[in-house]
Design a protein around this motif. Structure first.
Motif, mmCIF file in Angstrom:
data_model
loop_
_atom_site.group_PDB
_atom_site.id
_atom_site.type_symbol
_atom_site.label_atom_id
_atom_site.label_comp_id
_atom_site.label_asym_id
_atom_site.label_seq_id
_atom_site.Cartn_x
_atom_site.Cartn_y
_atom_site.Cartn_z
ATOM 1 N N ASP A 81 0.773 -1.260 -0.086
ATOM 2 C CA ASP A 81 0.092 0.092 0.235
ATOM 3 C C ASP A 81 0.956 1.123 -0.047
ATOM 4 O O ASP A 81 0.705 2.321 -0.687
ATOM 5 N N ARG A 82 2.044 1.185 0.988
ATOM 6 C CA ARG A 82 2.781 2.493 0.847
ATOM 7 C C ARG A 82 3.357 2.738 -0.315
ATOM 8 O O ARG A 82 3.644 3.865 -0.916
ATOM 9 N N LYS A 83 4.038 1.438 -1.031
ATOM 10 C CA LYS A 83 4.539 1.813 -2.240
ATOM 11 C C LYS A 83 3.561 2.228 -3.439
ATOM 12 O O LYS A 83 4.116 3.274 -4.207
ATOM 13 N N ALA A 84 2.480 1.768 -3.445
ATOM 14 C CA ALA A 84 1.487 2.330 -4.499
ATOM 15 C C ALA A 84 0.991 3.731 -4.080
ATOM 16 O O ALA A 84 0.891 4.590 -4.994
ATOM 17 N N GLU A 106 -6.551 9.384 -3.581
ATOM 18 C CA GLU A 106 -6.108 8.011 -3.724
ATOM 19 C C GLU A 106 -5.301 7.629 -2.888
ATOM 20 O O GLU A 106 -5.098 6.217 -2.303
ATOM 21 N N ALA A 107 -4.016 8.235 -2.802
ATOM 22 C CA ALA A 107 -2.942 7.926 -1.893
ATOM 23 C C ALA A 107 -3.336 7.705 -0.412
ATOM 24 O O ALA A 107 -2.897 6.869 0.362
ATOM 25 N N VAL A 108 -3.978 8.702 0.120
ATOM 26 C CA VAL A 108 -4.561 8.777 1.409
ATOM 27 C C VAL A 108 -5.403 7.577 1.699
ATOM 28 O O VAL A 108 -5.259 6.820 2.706
ATOM 29 N N THR A 109 -6.125 6.942 0.734
ATOM 30 C CA THR A 109 -6.988 5.918 1.094
ATOM 31 C C THR A 109 -5.890 4.509 1.437
ATOM 32 O O THR A 109 -6.540 3.725 1.940
ATOM 33 N N LEU A 110 -4.884 4.458 0.644
ATOM 34 C CA LEU A 110 -3.858 3.503 1.136
ATOM 35 C C LEU A 110 -3.001 3.713 2.168
ATOM 36 O O LEU A 110 -2.598 2.687 2.604
ATOM 37 N N SER A 111 -2.637 4.862 2.262
ATOM 38 C CA SER A 111 -1.771 5.344 3.359
ATOM 39 C C SER A 111 -2.265 6.394 4.349
ATOM 40 O O SER A 111 -1.606 7.570 4.331
ATOM 41 N N PRO A 112 -3.497 6.145 5.001
ATOM 42 C CA PRO A 112 -3.786 7.339 5.754
ATOM 43 C C PRO A 112 -3.130 8.053 7.042
ATOM 44 O O PRO A 112 -3.418 8.910 7.386
ATOM 45 N N ASP A 113 -1.969 7.288 7.289
ATOM 46 C CA ASP A 113 -1.135 7.715 8.393
ATOM 47 C C ASP A 113 -0.079 8.354 7.895
ATOM 48 O O ASP A 113 1.079 8.430 8.867
ATOM 49 N N TRP A 114 0.132 8.804 6.390
ATOM 50 C CA TRP A 114 1.322 9.522 6.111
ATOM 51 C C TRP A 114 0.883 11.017 5.930
ATOM 52 O O TRP A 114 0.306 11.472 5.009
ATOM 53 N N PRO A 115 1.446 11.733 6.854
ATOM 54 C CA PRO A 115 1.022 13.140 6.899
ATOM 55 C C PRO A 115 1.435 14.031 5.855
ATOM 56 O O PRO A 115 0.716 15.016 5.546
ATOM 57 N N VAL A 116 2.440 13.586 5.030
ATOM 58 C CA VAL A 116 2.840 14.506 3.737
ATOM 59 C C VAL A 116 1.672 14.415 2.700
ATOM 60 O O VAL A 116 1.469 15.493 1.964
ATOM 61 N N LEU A 117 1.064 13.428 2.819
ATOM 62 C CA LEU A 117 -0.250 13.317 1.471
ATOM 63 C C LEU A 117 -0.994 14.472 1.972
ATOM 64 O O LEU A 117 -1.767 15.039 1.071
ATOM 65 N N TYR A 118 -1.356 14.674 3.121
ATOM 66 C CA TYR A 118 -2.456 15.649 3.700
ATOM 67 C C TYR A 118 -1.952 17.091 3.136
ATOM 68 O O TYR A 118 -2.425 17.916 2.708
ATOM 69 N N ILE A 119 -0.618 17.309 3.486
ATOM 70 C CA ILE A 119 0.332 18.542 3.403
ATOM 71 C C ILE A 119 0.002 19.054 2.117
ATOM 72 O O ILE A 119 -0.316 19.997 1.632
#
Length: 268
Positions: free
Chosen positions: A7-10, A36-49
């Motif tokens: 999931d993290r790789k995707a 789309e990335a958030v749905t796979l890795s919701p604990d990755w703060p940079v995606l929200y930034i």
């Protein structure tokens, strides 16, 4: 939800696609990729930034606020992280758009402190946004005070049986002048302005000569003009490593701006 390695790789691939779209100015499409990335890795703060940055470009301040808050919730106490810095920056901007000036200043100040600590190039942008927020707040407050003072002046004239526009007794005029000192813009002290930019210091540094300059302006001089002090002509051979942050001057300027908020209008 536990994020798997797959999931993290995707999510990383989707983030890269979103970044490419952002660079091209396709902000709506970038937001879709980040989502789309958030749905796979919701604990990755940079995606929200990143999604918040794209939403900022679209003027979607509700999304900016939500994503900045989510990112800050994930970084927790890691206030020194780049995600925390950008989270406070975005949240400060969003609060400013909602007219919540005190909360805006709080988050922008935290972002600026972190950016200065990391010597991140975004610190100048944050400083300008903070200046704009503070100046806007001063304009709002000074307009309210002027309205109140005008109403008080009219009431006093009526009580004294005078006409509007008539002068008040000197002692009353002195009181009104004293009450309006914070609303009267003057010139900032010369020691608070950089001799190269002629603007109020944002990030003052001390050169080996003992003179203070705006960091970015001095570095530009060293790069394009020559490796010497712009005023004393003393050689500066150590580059940026030979420049010392003038923390005392910066603190004095911050105090001056706190007491004379009209000065934020001179910050570029």
């Amino acid at each position: 939800m536990t994020t798997t390695a797959a999931d993290r790789k995707a999510a990383e691939e989707l983030k890269a696609e979103g970044n490419a779209l952002f660079t091209k100015g396709k902000f709506a499409a970038a937001i879709e990729k980040y989502t789309e990335a958030v749905t796979l890795s919701p604990d990755w703060p940079v995606l929200y930034i990143n999604r918040g940055m794209a939403a900022r470009k679209k003027g979607d301040w509700e999304r900016v606020e939500a994503d900045a808050s989510l990112a800050l919730g994930l970084v927790g106490g890691a206030s020194e992280s780049r995600e925390a810095m950008k989270g406070h920056y975005l949240l400060g901007l969003a609060m400013g758009q909602r007219g919540q000036h005190e909360r805006s200043k709080h988050h922008l100040n935290k972002a600026l402190e972190a950016a200065r600590e990391a010597n991140d190039s975004i610190k100048d942008e944050i400083w300008r946004e903070l200046a704009a927020a503070n100046y806007s707040n001063w304009q709002t407050e000074t307009a309210a005070r002027k309205t109140t003072n005008s109403a008080l002046r009219r009431q006093l004239l009526e009580l004294m049986g005078k006409q509007q526009g008539d002068p008040l007794p000197p002692e009353w005029e002195a009181l009104f002048r004293a009450a309006s000192w914070q609303d009267t813009a003057t010139e900032a002290p010369s020691q608070f302005t950089c001799p190269l930019t002629m603007e109020i210091f944002r990030d003052p540094v001390v050169a080996p000569s003992g003179r203070s300059y705006e960091r970015a302006a001095l570095l530009e001089h060293l790069k394009k003009v020559g490796k010497f002090d712009p005023i004393t002509r003393q050689p500066i051979t150590g580059g940026e490593e030979s420049l010392v942050p003038n923390v005392s001057l910066r603190a004095a300027i911050e105090l001056f701006l706190e007491e004379h908020p009209w000065g934020w209008g001179e910050v570029k």
